[in-house]
Design a protein around this motif. Structure first.
Motif, short mmCIF file in Angstrom:
data_model
loop_
_atom_site.label_atom_id
_atom_site.label_comp_id
_atom_site.label_asym_id
_atom_site.label_seq_id
_atom_site.Cartn_x
_atom_site.Cartn_y
_atom_site.Cartn_z
N LEU A 151 7.88 14.50 -6.36
CA LEU A 151 6.71 14.76 -7.18
C LEU A 151 6.82 14.15 -8.58
CD1 LEU A 151 6.17 18.43 -6.02
CD2 LEU A 151 4.70 16.47 -5.54
N ASP A 152 7.58 13.09 -8.69
CA ASP A 152 7.66 12.36 -9.95
C ASP A 152 6.35 11.65 -10.18
OD1 ASP A 152 9.90 9.79 -11.29
OD2 ASP A 152 8.11 10.75 -12.11
N GLN A 153 5.55 12.11 -11.11
CA GLN A 153 4.20 11.59 -11.29
C GLN A 153 4.20 10.12 -11.70
OE1 GLN A 153 1.34 14.07 -13.38
NE2 GLN A 153 2.70 15.85 -13.19
N ARG A 154 5.27 9.65 -12.26
CA ARG A 154 5.32 8.27 -12.75
C ARG A 154 5.18 7.24 -11.63
NH1 ARG A 154 10.86 8.81 -15.89
NH2 ARG A 154 11.27 9.92 -13.92
N GLN A 155 5.51 7.62 -10.41
CA GLN A 155 5.44 6.66 -9.32
C GLN A 155 4.06 6.59 -8.69
OE1 GLN A 155 7.21 7.61 -5.53
NE2 GLN A 155 7.47 9.75 -6.11
N TYR A 156 3.17 7.50 -9.03
CA TYR A 156 1.85 7.54 -8.40
C TYR A 156 0.89 6.66 -9.20
CZ TYR A 156 3.62 11.22 -5.43
OH TYR A 156 4.36 11.91 -4.51
N ARG A 157 0.29 5.72 -8.50
CA ARG A 157 -0.51 4.70 -9.17
C ARG A 157 -2.00 4.87 -9.02
NH1 ARG A 157 3.10 3.35 -12.75
NH2 ARG A 157 5.00 2.45 -11.86
N SER A 158 -2.41 5.54 -7.98
CA SER A 158 -3.85 5.69 -7.74
C SER A 158 -4.19 7.16 -7.63
CB SER A 158 -4.25 4.97 -6.44
OG SER A 158 -3.96 3.59 -6.53
N TRP A 159 -5.18 7.58 -8.38
CA TRP A 159 -5.53 9.00 -8.46
C TRP A 159 -6.99 9.22 -8.11
CZ3 TRP A 159 -2.10 12.90 -10.09
CH2 TRP A 159 -0.84 12.44 -10.52
N GLN A 216 -9.65 -2.22 -3.93
CA GLN A 216 -9.28 -1.19 -4.89
C GLN A 216 -9.01 0.11 -4.14
OE1 GLN A 216 -12.17 -0.51 -7.92
NE2 GLN A 216 -11.02 1.13 -8.89
N LEU A 217 -7.89 0.72 -4.47
CA LEU A 217 -7.55 1.97 -3.83
C LEU A 217 -8.45 3.07 -4.37
CD1 LEU A 217 -3.66 1.84 -4.05
CD2 LEU A 217 -5.17 0.74 -2.40
N ARG A 228 -8.70 24.71 2.43
CA ARG A 228 -8.05 23.48 2.87
C ARG A 228 -8.64 22.32 2.09
NH1 ARG A 228 -7.72 20.35 8.70
NH2 ARG A 228 -9.89 19.85 8.17
N LEU A 229 -7.82 21.65 1.34
CA LEU A 229 -8.24 20.47 0.60
C LEU A 229 -8.01 19.22 1.44
CD1 LEU A 229 -6.77 21.22 -2.95
CD2 LEU A 229 -8.92 21.99 -1.93
N SER A 230 -8.90 18.26 1.25
CA SER A 230 -8.76 16.97 1.93
C SER A 230 -8.69 15.87 0.90
CB SER A 230 -9.94 16.73 2.86
OG SER A 230 -10.01 17.69 3.89
N CYS A 231 -7.93 14.87 1.22
CA CYS A 231 -7.81 13.67 0.39
C CYS A 231 -8.08 12.49 1.30
CB CYS A 231 -6.42 13.59 -0.22
SG CYS A 231 -6.06 12.06 -1.11
N ALA A 232 -9.24 11.90 1.13
CA ALA A 232 -9.65 10.79 1.98
C ALA A 232 -9.51 9.48 1.23
CB ALA A 232 -11.09 10.99 2.43
N ALA A 233 -9.08 8.46 1.95
CA ALA A 233 -8.88 7.15 1.36
C ALA A 233 -9.96 6.19 1.82
CB ALA A 233 -7.51 6.61 1.73
N SER A 234 -10.35 5.33 0.92
CA SER A 234 -11.27 4.25 1.29
C SER A 234 -10.79 2.96 0.65
CB SER A 234 -12.69 4.56 0.85
OG SER A 234 -12.77 4.64 -0.56
N GLY A 235 -10.99 1.89 1.37
CA GLY A 235 -10.60 0.60 0.84
C GLY A 235 -9.15 0.22 1.10
N PHE A 236 -8.41 1.13 1.72
CA PHE A 236 -7.02 0.81 2.04
C PHE A 236 -6.54 1.72 3.16
CE2 PHE A 236 -4.64 4.35 0.10
CZ PHE A 236 -5.63 4.94 -0.65
N THR A 237 -5.44 1.35 3.74
CA THR A 237 -4.85 2.13 4.82
C THR A 237 -3.89 3.15 4.23
OG1 THR A 237 -5.03 0.26 6.35
CG2 THR A 237 -3.53 2.05 6.95
N LEU A 238 -4.22 4.40 4.42
CA LEU A 238 -3.44 5.46 3.82
C LEU A 238 -2.03 5.54 4.38
CD1 LEU A 238 -4.13 7.73 1.75
CD2 LEU A 238 -4.39 9.25 3.72
#
Length: 123
Positions: free
Chosen positions: A105-113, A1-2, A19-29
């Motif tokens: 920045l078309d939000q419709r294409q973004y699947r994991s938040w 799961q992303l 500075r904001l960070s966005c870290a991923a777990s469970g998948f390769t960013l």
């Protein structure tokens, strides 16, 4: 799961930086386009910036151009949003999200938040 986790938000005075960070777990960013979005109280969520999987392409909302910089370090599985010269109107919850294709920045294409991080700009 992303899974995406945002961090780095907080309270800052006008003109300050975060500075904001966005870290991923469970998948390769590195295979994903990552976008930053924000939602202020009483307003719709809006796109802020995005970066392609390789980092070679990026896009910014007009309201943040020249002040915000998006970058990524795929070795750390993390995307960053450097925010300078912050203004009270930048106050919002900031979210990162992942998309398979780079289409701005078309939000419709973004699947994991992610769950979001609060940014408050106030004196």
């Amino acid at each position: 799961q992303l899974q995406l986790v945002e961090s780095g938000g907080g309270l800052v005075q006008p003109g300050g930086s975060l500075r904001l960070s966005c870290a991923a777990s469970g998948f390769t960013l590195s295979v994903y386009t990552i976008g930053w979005f924000r939602q202020a109280p009483g307003k719709e969520r809006e796109g802020v910036s995005c970066i392609s999987n390789s980092g070679s392409s990026s896009n910014y909302a007009d309201s943040v151009k020249g002040r915000f910089t998006i970058s990524r370090d795929n070795t750390k599985n993390t995307v960053y949003l450097q925010m300078n010269n912050l203004k009270p109107e930048d106050t919002a919850i900031y979210y990162c999200a992942a998309a398979l294709l780079y289409r701005g920045l078309d939000q419709r294409q973004y699947r994991s938040w992610g769950q979001g991080t609060q940014v408050t700009v106030s004196s």
